[in-house]
Design an enzyme around this catalytic site. Structure first.
Site, mmCIF file in Angstrom:
data_model
loop_
_atom_site.group_PDB
_atom_site.id
_atom_site.type_symbol
_atom_site.label_atom_id
_atom_site.label_comp_id
_atom_site.label_asym_id
_atom_site.label_seq_id
_atom_site.Cartn_x
_atom_site.Cartn_y
_atom_site.Cartn_z
ATOM 1 N N HIS A 195 5.870 9.392 11.076
ATOM 2 C CA HIS A 195 5.048 10.397 10.390
ATOM 3 C C HIS A 195 3.959 9.732 9.560
ATOM 4 C CE1 HIS A 195 7.970 9.257 7.305
ATOM 5 N NE2 HIS A 195 7.101 9.681 6.396
ATOM 6 N N ASP A 206 2.080 10.501 5.883
ATOM 7 C CA ASP A 206 2.574 11.262 4.733
ATOM 8 C C ASP A 206 1.801 12.574 4.503
ATOM 9 O OD1 ASP A 206 4.683 9.599 3.996
ATOM 10 O OD2 ASP A 206 3.400 8.307 2.780
ATOM 11 N N HIS A 246 4.159 5.915 9.939
ATOM 12 C CA HIS A 246 5.240 4.971 9.667
ATOM 13 C C HIS A 246 6.585 5.591 10.014
ATOM 14 C CE1 HIS A 246 4.383 7.163 5.927
ATOM 15 N NE2 HIS A 246 5.662 7.046 5.637
ATOM 16 N N ARG A 257 7.630 5.850 -4.604
ATOM 17 C CA ARG A 257 6.325 5.966 -3.945
ATOM 18 C C ARG A 257 5.336 6.698 -4.841
ATOM 19 N NH1 ARG A 257 6.232 9.576 1.338
ATOM 20 N NH2 ARG A 257 5.337 11.126 -0.039
HETATM 21 C C1 SIN Z 1 8.133 7.119 3.180
HETATM 22 O O1 SIN Z 1 7.995 7.780 4.205
HETATM 23 O O2 SIN Z 1 7.270 7.082 2.335
HETATM 24 C C2 SIN Z 1 9.414 6.309 2.986
HETATM 25 C C3 SIN Z 1 9.555 5.260 4.006
HETATM 26 C C4 SIN Z 1 10.901 4.578 3.932
HETATM 27 O O3 SIN Z 1 11.859 5.143 3.387
HETATM 28 O O4 SIN Z 1 11.014 3.475 4.472
#
Ligand code: SIN
Length: 320
Positions: A119, A121, A269, A286
């Site tokens: 995805h 973000d 990611h 984050r």
């Molecule tokens: C995220 O999607 O910001 C988190 C990624 C993760 O948990 O590795």
């Protein structure tokens, strides 16, 4: 391949994406040259990694603000840490506390993150974040890696006729657009009560680099608009197969103190799913940088279908 941009050292780590940044302490205010060097590395390598940093919530927020205004933690997070409304904590224990012990079972694929699956973000928002900065506080000894893919390289890897075709398309993005949220869960209610839906171009022109990149993702894209459901599925399957090709990706092995900063306009990611069956701790924090409405190759902006722009003043409705 190592280059020194003033004092900041940039070392690419994979063929299409990713660079390690060293010789800089990001817990302290940066000078203009360092901000410029880091920004250039971000746009060039799409995701950059800082190792062995000592950040807390306040210094992570201060670091992020040097690259733009930060958003509220998350469109569905009603409990960011006290006094730090910008911090979104990724931790399965927190989700279980919030949504009940069965959250992990009902949403098994999200257990170690808010959503495990490729995805970009918050693309359900009409203005998805421009960038995301994720800091590892506690990481498991094994597993729990995150991967990123370069959506510009994935676009450029398509044949010319297919690029010309996808340049003309637009797609709807929504929470739950690309995966099942258990309808009965309290999380589903929070999502419904704070619904974000947007129509984005399938190909986005990066506002800084001018590069074209794919802007669909399996996490949030529900369908391509103005085509049949069957056609939409086939087109998305083709694009997802391209954007998840291993050659466009990089994989990060986290250590406590590692910080990843990605260009959310040019990457997707994959949060980990390999430690779901193990009782391991993984806590990351984050912040996201407020983004603008994407623009397609034809100059058309994204359209808001439901909700509001995602920024610092985002309010989350929680109605018991
Ligand atoms: C995220 O999607 O910001 C988190 C990624 C993760 O948990 O590795």
């Amino acid at each position: 391949m190592t280059s020194t941009l003033n004092r900041v050292i940039v070392r690419p780590v994979a063929g299409h994406i990713g660079a390690d940044i060293s010789n800089v302490d990001i817990s302290r205010p940066l000078d203009d040259e360092a901000v410029k060097s880091i920004t250039e590395a971000l746009h060039r390598y799409k995701v950059i990694f800082f190792r062995g940093q000592r950040l807390d919530h306040a210094s992570q927020i201060a670091f992020g603000r040097q690259f733009g205004e930060l958003t509220y933690a998350h469109p569905h997070d009603d409990t960011p840490p006290e006094n730090f409304p910008e911090i979104y904590t990724v931790d399965p224990k927190r989700y279980e506390k919030k949504y009940g012990a069965d959250f992990g079972v009902a949403s098994r694929r999200r257990r170690y993150s808010y959503f495990t699956g490729w995805h970009t973000d918050v693309t359900a928002a009409v203005n998805p974040p421009a960038g995301s900065i994720l800091r590892a506080e506690v990481v498991p000894e094994i597993g729990g890696d995150t991967q990123w893919t370069n959506l510009v390289a994935a676009y450029e890897g398509l044949s010319e006729p297919v690029r010309a075709f996808v340049d003309t398309l637009r797609a709807e993005h929504r929470y739950g657009g690309g995966y099942e949220i258990s309808r009965s869960s309290s999380y589903a209610k929070v999502v419904e009560d704070n619904l974000l839906v947007a129509i984005h171009p399938v190909v986005r022109v990066h506002p800084v680099t001018g590069e074209k990149g794919l802007f669909v993702n399996p996490g949030f894209t529900s369908h391509i608009v103005d085509v049949s459901a069957r056609e939409s599925r086939a087109i998305l399957d083709l694009l997802y197969a391209e954007l998840t090709r291993p050659e466009y990706t990089v994989r990060l092995r986290w250590e406590a103190g590692t910080v990843a900063f990605w260009d959310n306009r040019a990457t997707a990611h994959l949060a980990p799913a390999d430690i779901e069956h193990l009782d391991l701790r993984r806590t990351l924090h984050r912040v996201t940088i407020t983004g603008e409405r994407p623009v397609g190759p034809d100059g058309r902006e994204s359209e808001l279908v439901s909700g509001q722009e995602f920024g610092a003043n985002h309010k989350v409705v929680v109605d018991d």
